[in-house]
Write a protein that holds these residues in place. Structure first.
Motif, PDB file in Angstrom:
ATOM      1  N   PHE A 214      40.188  60.836  77.819  1.00 35.27           N
ATOM      2  CA  PHE A 214      39.712  60.350  76.474  1.00 35.27           C
ATOM      3  C   PHE A 214      38.838  61.161  75.732  1.00 35.27           C
ATOM      4  O   PHE A 214      38.686  61.490  74.612  1.00 35.27           O
ATOM      5  N   GLU A 215      37.686  61.232  76.711  1.00 32.16           N
ATOM      6  CA  GLU A 215      36.241  61.954  75.891  1.00 32.16           C
ATOM      7  C   GLU A 215      36.879  63.499  75.661  1.00 32.16           C
ATOM      8  O   GLU A 215      36.229  63.729  74.585  1.00 32.16           O
ATOM      9  N   TYR A 216      37.504  64.191  76.528  1.00 30.06           N
ATOM     10  CA  TYR A 216      37.851  65.377  76.198  1.00 30.06           C
ATOM     11  C   TYR A 216      38.680  65.596  75.075  1.00 30.06           C
ATOM     12  O   TYR A 216      38.549  66.504  74.092  1.00 30.06           O
ATOM     13  N   THR A 217      39.709  64.849  74.663  1.00 28.43           N
ATOM     14  CA  THR A 217      40.725  64.886  73.507  1.00 28.43           C
ATOM     15  C   THR A 217      39.776  64.355  72.356  1.00 28.43           C
ATOM     16  O   THR A 217      39.896  65.137  71.255  1.00 28.43           O
ATOM     17  N   SER A 218      38.739  63.397  72.425  1.00 32.77           N
ATOM     18  CA  SER A 218      38.093  63.108  71.373  1.00 32.77           C
ATOM     19  C   SER A 218      37.370  64.143  71.070  1.00 32.77           C
ATOM     20  O   SER A 218      36.864  64.547  69.932  1.00 32.77           O
ATOM     21  N   HIS A 219      36.362  64.896  71.955  1.00 36.38           N
ATOM     22  CA  HIS A 219      35.443  65.913  71.534  1.00 36.38           C
ATOM     23  C   HIS A 219      36.215  67.101  70.964  1.00 36.38           C
ATOM     24  O   HIS A 219      36.020  67.787  70.082  1.00 36.38           O
ATOM     25  N   SER A 223      35.660  68.393  67.312  1.00 38.60           N
ATOM     26  CA  SER A 223      35.299  69.825  66.974  1.00 38.60           C
ATOM     27  C   SER A 223      36.136  70.805  66.101  1.00 38.60           C
ATOM     28  O   SER A 223      35.597  71.325  65.432  1.00 38.60           O
ATOM     29  N   LYS A 224      37.480  70.338  66.208  1.00 35.41           N
ATOM     30  CA  LYS A 224      38.536  70.931  65.202  1.00 35.41           C
ATOM     31  C   LYS A 224      38.315  70.610  63.997  1.00 35.41           C
ATOM     32  O   LYS A 224      38.126  71.297  62.906  1.00 35.41           O
ATOM     33  N   HIS A 225      38.091  69.101  63.905  1.00 38.73           N
ATOM     34  CA  HIS A 225      37.646  68.658  62.384  1.00 38.73           C
ATOM     35  C   HIS A 225      36.608  69.208  61.782  1.00 38.73           C
ATOM     36  O   HIS A 225      36.626  69.708  60.574  1.00 38.73           O
ATOM     37  N   ARG A 226      35.410  69.284  62.450  1.00 44.68           N
ATOM     38  CA  ARG A 226      34.222  69.894  62.042  1.00 44.68           C
ATOM     39  C   ARG A 226      34.267  71.327  61.605  1.00 44.68           C
ATOM     40  O   ARG A 226      33.734  71.924  60.826  1.00 44.68           O
ATOM     41  N   SER A 227      35.148  71.967  62.551  1.00 40.03           N
ATOM     42  CA  SER A 227      35.472  73.516  62.112  1.00 40.03           C
ATOM     43  C   SER A 227      36.101  73.686  61.094  1.00 40.03           C
ATOM     44  O   SER A 227      35.746  74.651  60.323  1.00 40.03           O
ATOM     45  N   ARG A 228      37.197  72.966  60.843  1.00 39.42           N
ATOM     46  CA  ARG A 228      37.895  73.035  59.590  1.00 39.42           C
ATOM     47  C   ARG A 228      36.771  72.757  58.347  1.00 39.42           C
ATOM     48  O   ARG A 228      36.979  73.145  57.299  1.00 39.42           O
ATOM     49  N   LYS A 229      36.237  71.501  58.564  1.00 40.36           N
ATOM     50  CA  LYS A 229      35.264  71.226  57.291  1.00 40.36           C
ATOM     51  C   LYS A 229      34.203  72.385  57.082  1.00 40.36           C
ATOM     52  O   LYS A 229      34.013  72.739  55.963  1.00 40.36           O
ATOM     53  N   LEU A 230      33.502  73.018  58.136  1.00 39.07           N
ATOM     54  CA  LEU A 230      32.869  74.196  57.966  1.00 39.07           C
ATOM     55  C   LEU A 230      33.462  75.297  57.266  1.00 39.07           C
ATOM     56  O   LEU A 230      32.846  75.922  56.141  1.00 39.07           O
ATOM     57  N   VAL A 231      34.724  75.694  57.563  1.00 39.73           N
ATOM     58  CA  VAL A 231      35.329  76.821  56.953  1.00 39.73           C
ATOM     59  C   VAL A 231      35.750  76.477  55.503  1.00 39.73           C
ATOM     60  O   VAL A 231      35.475  77.337  54.631  1.00 39.73           O
ATOM     61  N   SER A 232      36.220  75.153  55.219  1.00 44.75           N
ATOM     62  CA  SER A 232      36.320  74.649  53.851  1.00 44.75           C
ATOM     63  C   SER A 232      35.124  74.877  52.980  1.00 44.75           C
ATOM     64  O   SER A 232      35.279  75.075  51.761  1.00 44.75           O
ATOM     65  N   MET A 233      33.870  74.536  53.500  1.00 52.10           N
ATOM     66  CA  MET A 233      32.734  74.510  52.869  1.00 52.10           C
ATOM     67  C   MET A 233      32.269  75.940  52.566  1.00 52.10           C
ATOM     68  O   MET A 233      31.904  76.272  51.333  1.00 52.10           O
ATOM     69  N   LYS A 234      32.611  77.013  53.446  1.00 44.60           N
ATOM     70  CA  LYS A 234      32.330  78.198  53.234  1.00 44.60           C
ATOM     71  C   LYS A 234      33.105  79.014  52.042  1.00 44.60           C
ATOM     72  O   LYS A 234      32.668  79.898  51.384  1.00 44.60           O
ATOM     73  N   SER A 235      34.423  78.621  52.030  1.00 46.37           N
ATOM     74  CA  SER A 235      35.248  79.074  51.378  1.00 46.37           C
ATOM     75  C   SER A 235      35.015  78.643  49.710  1.00 46.37           C
ATOM     76  O   SER A 235      35.462  79.231  48.856  1.00 46.37           O
ATOM     77  N   GLN A 236      34.233  77.669  49.480  1.00 45.96           N
ATOM     78  CA  GLN A 236      34.105  77.027  48.031  1.00 45.96           C
ATOM     79  C   GLN A 236      33.069  77.844  47.365  1.00 45.96           C
ATOM     80  O   GLN A 236      32.057  78.536  48.159  1.00 45.96           O
TER      81      GLN A 236
END
Length: 236
Positions: A214-219, A223-236
């Motif tokens: 559970f902790e592994y999949t949650s992490h 991590s994927k969610h934050r990575s996508r969010k960071l990429v989205s912020m950089k592309s703006q």
């Protein structure tokens, strides 16, 4: 009880206040190290609680502490001496063996926890789950037997003191598991919602079948969610 004068020519080397071995005795030295296992387990429990803050782990530790308290009361009630008097000990009472009682409480509770409380995780990867459950159970059993043998070999306790300690620890382990399972566990969600528990990040993980997965999949998801969010912020 053996005459202490018989052992006057043996030099005992201390590892701790509850672990000495005859000088030059390799087996005795190894068994003396095993006698320190209860201390290592207590430190492990405290460390685990500090990092995981799980209510069931806290309950497990409280059971071990209660078990030690009962042992202390019985020793000072029965006042049965040890087979070999040691001036390094704070008291010379040996019935029942606290090491044996501690280890068999730990092992009995762990066995019930693995095969009863965690039975629901056997529905997936059945073979591997059974393998690691069996491995942990056997390891705990072997450790308890080694500690019991060590207490007799190093003349801290008689055979009867170790056997009584082991039986008492096993019975208390069963009783505390039943108390935790049927009395405390239903209250864990309520306790976890208390303000002090929220402040200390204490949690109830009872309904999570495999906390590591559970902790592994949650992490990984976070991590994927934050990575996508960071990429989205950089592309703006």
């Amino acid at each position: 009880m053996e005459d202490p004068e018989i052992h006057s020519n043996i030099k005992w080397i201390p590892l701790s206040i509850t672990a000495e071995y005859p000088e030059g005795d390799i087996i005795g030295k190894l068994l003396a190290f095993s006698s320190m296992l209860p201390h290592a387990l207590i430190i492990s429990f405290i460390t685990l609680i500090l990092f995981r803050r799980d209510l069931h782990t806290i309950s497990y530790l409280l059971g071990l502490v209660l078990n030690e308290g009962i042992n202390y009361v019985l020793k000072h009630t029965l006042r049965q001496g040890r087979p070999l008097v040691r001036p390094s000990l704070l008291h010379e009472y040996g019935m029942p063996s606290s090491h044996s009682q501690f280890m068999w409480f730990f092992t009995t509770y762990m066995f019930l926890f693995i095969w009863v409380r965690l039975r629901h995780i056997s529905y997936t990867n059945t073979i591997w789950i059974c393998i690691w459950k069996t491995a942990i159970s056997v390891a705990c059993l072997v450790a308890s037997i080694i500690v019991a043998v060590a207490r007799i070999y190093l003349q801290y306790h008689t055979v009867s003191q170790v056997i009584i300690g082991g039986l008492l620890g096993s019975v208390l382990g069963v009783l505390w598991f039943l108390f935790t399972q049927f009395i405390l566990t239903p209250w864990f969600p309520t306790v976890a919602s208390w303000r002090v528990c929220e402040w200390l990040l204490v949690r109830d993980q009872t309904l999570i079948p495999n906390i590591i997965w559970f902790e592994y999949t949650s992490h990984r998801h976070e991590s994927k969610h934050r990575s996508r969010k960071l990429v989205s912020m950089k592309s703006q």
